[in-house]
Design a protein around this motif. Sequence first.
Motif, PDB file in Angstrom:
ATOM      1  N   ILE A  79       0.820  -1.223   0.000  1.00  0.00           N
ATOM      2  CA  ILE A  79       0.000   0.000   0.000  1.00  0.00           C
ATOM      3  C   ILE A  79       0.853   1.272   0.000  1.00  0.00           C
ATOM      4  O   ILE A  79       0.672   2.132  -0.874  1.00  0.00           O
ATOM      5  CB  ILE A  79      -0.997  -0.015   1.168  1.00  0.00           C
ATOM      6  CG1 ILE A  79      -2.040  -1.108   0.918  1.00  0.00           C
ATOM      7  CG2 ILE A  79      -1.680   1.357   1.324  1.00  0.00           C
ATOM      8  CD1 ILE A  79      -3.063  -1.253   2.026  1.00  0.00           C
ATOM      9  N   PRO A  80       1.806   1.451   0.930  1.00  0.00           N
ATOM     10  CA  PRO A  80       2.610   2.684   0.881  1.00  0.00           C
ATOM     11  C   PRO A  80       3.437   2.811  -0.397  1.00  0.00           C
ATOM     12  O   PRO A  80       3.645   3.910  -0.897  1.00  0.00           O
ATOM     13  CB  PRO A  80       3.505   2.591   2.125  1.00  0.00           C
ATOM     14  CG  PRO A  80       3.492   1.145   2.519  1.00  0.00           C
ATOM     15  CD  PRO A  80       2.145   0.631   2.114  1.00  0.00           C
ATOM     16  N   ILE A  81       3.873   1.676  -0.941  1.00  0.00           N
ATOM     17  CA  ILE A  81       4.624   1.703  -2.205  1.00  0.00           C
ATOM     18  C   ILE A  81       3.732   2.209  -3.328  1.00  0.00           C
ATOM     19  O   ILE A  81       4.123   3.068  -4.125  1.00  0.00           O
ATOM     20  CB  ILE A  81       5.169   0.295  -2.539  1.00  0.00           C
ATOM     21  CG1 ILE A  81       6.179  -0.151  -1.485  1.00  0.00           C
ATOM     22  CG2 ILE A  81       5.790   0.275  -3.930  1.00  0.00           C
ATOM     23  CD1 ILE A  81       6.608  -1.600  -1.622  1.00  0.00           C
ATOM     24  N   THR A  82       2.507   1.689  -3.372  1.00  0.00           N
ATOM     25  CA  THR A  82       1.553   2.112  -4.410  1.00  0.00           C
ATOM     26  C   THR A  82       1.233   3.588  -4.297  1.00  0.00           C
ATOM     27  O   THR A  82       1.184   4.310  -5.305  1.00  0.00           O
ATOM     28  CB  THR A  82       0.259   1.287  -4.296  1.00  0.00           C
ATOM     29  OG1 THR A  82       0.574  -0.109  -4.386  1.00  0.00           O
ATOM     30  CG2 THR A  82      -0.717   1.654  -5.401  1.00  0.00           C
ATOM     31  N   LEU A  83       1.038   4.065  -3.089  1.00  0.00           N
ATOM     32  CA  LEU A  83       0.727   5.479  -2.877  1.00  0.00           C
ATOM     33  C   LEU A  83       1.873   6.375  -3.336  1.00  0.00           C
ATOM     34  O   LEU A  83       1.655   7.391  -4.012  1.00  0.00           O
ATOM     35  CB  LEU A  83       0.417   5.740  -1.395  1.00  0.00           C
ATOM     36  CG  LEU A  83      -0.792   5.010  -0.817  1.00  0.00           C
ATOM     37  CD1 LEU A  83      -0.957   5.351   0.651  1.00  0.00           C
ATOM     38  CD2 LEU A  83      -2.055   5.349  -1.595  1.00  0.00           C
ATOM     39  N   ARG A  84       3.098   5.988  -2.989  1.00  0.00           N
ATOM     40  CA  ARG A  84       4.260   6.793  -3.381  1.00  0.00           C
ATOM     41  C   ARG A  84       4.408   6.846  -4.896  1.00  0.00           C
ATOM     42  O   ARG A  84       4.726   7.889  -5.468  1.00  0.00           O
ATOM     43  CB  ARG A  84       5.536   6.249  -2.732  1.00  0.00           C
ATOM     44  CG  ARG A  84       5.680   6.589  -1.258  1.00  0.00           C
ATOM     45  CD  ARG A  84       7.108   6.382  -0.783  1.00  0.00           C
ATOM     46  NE  ARG A  84       7.551   5.009  -0.946  1.00  0.00           N
ATOM     47  CZ  ARG A  84       7.391   4.053  -0.030  1.00  0.00           C
ATOM     48  NH1 ARG A  84       6.769   4.335   1.106  1.00  0.00           N
ATOM     49  NH2 ARG A  84       7.832   2.838  -0.243  1.00  0.00           N
ATOM     50  N   LEU A  85       4.202   5.712  -5.542  1.00  0.00           N
ATOM     51  CA  LEU A  85       4.319   5.677  -6.997  1.00  0.00           C
ATOM     52  C   LEU A  85       3.272   6.570  -7.650  1.00  0.00           C
ATOM     53  O   LEU A  85       3.564   7.291  -8.608  1.00  0.00           O
ATOM     54  CB  LEU A  85       4.167   4.241  -7.501  1.00  0.00           C
ATOM     55  CG  LEU A  85       5.335   3.289  -7.210  1.00  0.00           C
ATOM     56  CD1 LEU A  85       4.943   1.848  -7.544  1.00  0.00           C
ATOM     57  CD2 LEU A  85       6.569   3.699  -8.008  1.00  0.00           C
ATOM     58  N   CYS A  86       2.077   6.546  -7.132  1.00  0.00           N
ATOM     59  CA  CYS A  86       1.016   7.397  -7.696  1.00  0.00           C
ATOM     60  C   CYS A  86       1.297   8.873  -7.432  1.00  0.00           C
ATOM     61  O   CYS A  86       1.062   9.722  -8.295  1.00  0.00           O
ATOM     62  CB  CYS A  86      -0.336   7.005  -7.114  1.00  0.00           C
ATOM     63  SG  CYS A  86      -0.935   5.398  -7.684  1.00  0.00           S
ATOM     64  N   GLU A  87       1.808   9.187  -6.262  1.00  0.00           N
ATOM     65  CA  GLU A  87       2.132  10.580  -5.929  1.00  0.00           C
ATOM     66  C   GLU A  87       3.203  11.147  -6.846  1.00  0.00           C
ATOM     67  O   GLU A  87       3.262  12.352  -7.084  1.00  0.00           O
ATOM     68  CB  GLU A  87       2.590  10.681  -4.471  1.00  0.00           C
ATOM     69  CG  GLU A  87       1.465  10.488  -3.462  1.00  0.00           C
ATOM     70  CD  GLU A  87       1.976  10.299  -2.043  1.00  0.00           C
ATOM     71  OE1 GLU A  87       3.218  10.156  -1.879  1.00  0.00           O
ATOM     72  OE2 GLU A  87       1.152  10.265  -1.112  1.00  0.00           O
ATOM     73  N   SER A  88       4.060  10.270  -7.378  1.00  0.00           N
ATOM     74  CA  SER A  88       5.164  10.727  -8.218  1.00  0.00           C
ATOM     75  C   SER A  88       4.761  10.955  -9.672  1.00  0.00           C
ATOM     76  O   SER A  88       5.560  11.459 -10.462  1.00  0.00           O
ATOM     77  CB  SER A  88       6.319   9.722  -8.167  1.00  0.00           C
ATOM     78  OG  SER A  88       5.978   8.520  -8.851  1.00  0.00           O
ATOM     79  N   VAL A  89       3.533  10.594 -10.033  1.00  0.00           N
ATOM     80  CA  VAL A  89       3.076  10.784 -11.410  1.00  0.00           C
ATOM     81  C   VAL A  89       2.843  12.269 -11.669  1.00  0.00           C
ATOM     82  O   VAL A  89       2.228  12.967 -10.857  1.00  0.00           O
ATOM     83  CB  VAL A  89       1.781   9.981 -11.661  1.00  0.00           C
ATOM     84  CG1 VAL A  89       1.169  10.351 -13.006  1.00  0.00           C
ATOM     85  CG2 VAL A  89       2.065   8.484 -11.604  1.00  0.00           C
ATOM     86  N   ASP A  90       3.333  12.767 -12.785  1.00  0.00           N
ATOM     87  CA  ASP A  90       3.174  14.179 -13.130  1.00  0.00           C
ATOM     88  C   ASP A  90       1.702  14.570 -13.153  1.00  0.00           C
ATOM     89  O   ASP A  90       0.883  13.893 -13.789  1.00  0.00           O
ATOM     90  CB  ASP A  90       3.788  14.472 -14.506  1.00  0.00           C
ATOM     91  CG  ASP A  90       5.303  14.435 -14.490  1.00  0.00           C
ATOM     92  OD1 ASP A  90       5.885  14.514 -13.393  1.00  0.00           O
ATOM     93  OD2 ASP A  90       5.905  14.334 -15.578  1.00  0.00           O
ATOM     94  N   GLY A  91       1.369  15.650 -12.464  1.00  0.00           N
ATOM     95  CA  GLY A  91       0.011  16.154 -12.469  1.00  0.00           C
ATOM     96  C   GLY A  91      -0.824  15.735 -11.272  1.00  0.00           C
ATOM     97  O   GLY A  91      -1.910  16.273 -11.064  1.00  0.00           O
ATOM     98  N   VAL A  92      -0.316  14.805 -10.464  1.00  0.00           N
ATOM     99  CA  VAL A  92      -1.071  14.357  -9.293  1.00  0.00           C
ATOM    100  C   VAL A  92      -0.943  15.383  -8.176  1.00  0.00           C
ATOM    101  O   VAL A  92       0.159  15.759  -7.770  1.00  0.00           O
ATOM    102  CB  VAL A  92      -0.583  12.976  -8.815  1.00  0.00           C
ATOM    103  CG1 VAL A  92      -1.220  12.618  -7.473  1.00  0.00           C
ATOM    104  CG2 VAL A  92      -0.909  11.918  -9.855  1.00  0.00           C
ATOM    105  N   VAL A  93      -2.089  15.825  -7.670  1.00  0.00           N
ATOM    106  CA  VAL A  93      -2.127  16.807  -6.590  1.00  0.00           C
ATOM    107  C   VAL A  93      -2.212  16.114  -5.233  1.00  0.00           C
ATOM    108  O   VAL A  93      -1.592  16.539  -4.262  1.00  0.00           O
ATOM    109  CB  VAL A  93      -3.333  17.755  -6.777  1.00  0.00           C
ATOM    110  CG1 VAL A  93      -3.459  18.707  -5.601  1.00  0.00           C
ATOM    111  CG2 VAL A  93      -3.199  18.522  -8.085  1.00  0.00           C
ATOM    112  N   ASP A  94      -2.979  15.040  -5.161  1.00  0.00           N
ATOM    113  CA  ASP A  94      -3.183  14.332  -3.897  1.00  0.00           C
ATOM    114  C   ASP A  94      -3.600  12.901  -4.211  1.00  0.00           C
ATOM    115  O   ASP A  94      -4.130  12.624  -5.293  1.00  0.00           O
ATOM    116  CB  ASP A  94      -4.265  15.039  -3.071  1.00  0.00           C
ATOM    117  CG  ASP A  94      -4.339  14.528  -1.643  1.00  0.00           C
ATOM    118  OD1 ASP A  94      -3.365  13.887  -1.193  1.00  0.00           O
ATOM    119  OD2 ASP A  94      -5.374  14.750  -0.983  1.00  0.00           O
ATOM    120  N   VAL A  95      -3.361  11.978  -3.260  1.00  0.00           N
ATOM    121  CA  VAL A  95      -3.773  10.583  -3.418  1.00  0.00           C
ATOM    122  C   VAL A  95      -4.589  10.178  -2.191  1.00  0.00           C
ATOM    123  O   VAL A  95      -4.117  10.315  -1.056  1.00  0.00           O
ATOM    124  CB  VAL A  95      -2.572   9.641  -3.585  1.00  0.00           C
ATOM    125  CG1 VAL A  95      -3.052   8.192  -3.712  1.00  0.00           C
ATOM    126  CG2 VAL A  95      -1.748  10.018  -4.811  1.00  0.00           C
TER     127      VAL A  95
END
Length: 208
Positions: free
Chosen positions: A171-187
Amino acid sequence: MRHRSVADLMSPTAVSVQRGTPFKEIARLLDEYGITAVPVTDDEERPVGVVSEADLLRRQTSRGTSSVAEGLMSSPAVVAQPGWSAVRAARVMEKNRIKRLPVVDDSGRLVGVISRSDLLQLFLRRDRAIQEEILEDVVTHTLGLPPSSLTVEVADGRVTLSGTVARKSLIPITLRLCESVDGVVDVIDRLAYDVDDSAAAKGGDRRV
């Protein structure tokens, strides 16, 4: 995942001045191009400093100082390179409290300028593009999960993740990867897991 770099976001045509450019010409350029600062270059197009609106105003309140770029500029110039990530450029701007960075090539020559407004373009990505990148690059290629295993909803750059992963540690790995995507403001995390594999696990169900 491929993150957009300074080269992707910068303005490739940089307005610059020479050491001997006079005060009024610098002021005219700032007004004409709607910019807040301009790099000062030497004869080989290498930035040696930057003159900002603040530098010009300081000259007006401190009589007796120079009226040409060389005497007005802040030096040395804080610069970026085309291969830098947008995050690195933003951190350098924040650290030095500046709004624009001259961009130089490997030989130190000016090739563009990147500003805060250029960096903000990252957050103007369409929600659909962000969703597709998360599903394809994060979920499928990086985590090795089928796209249907997680639900990814994106609204105004805010990502909501739901579904079930095999282990809690994912779960924390998935969240970090999504947060690093260009354009993501919040997860927003609405993920469940099958097995609690943490060292202090006492029970392991978080199923929905």
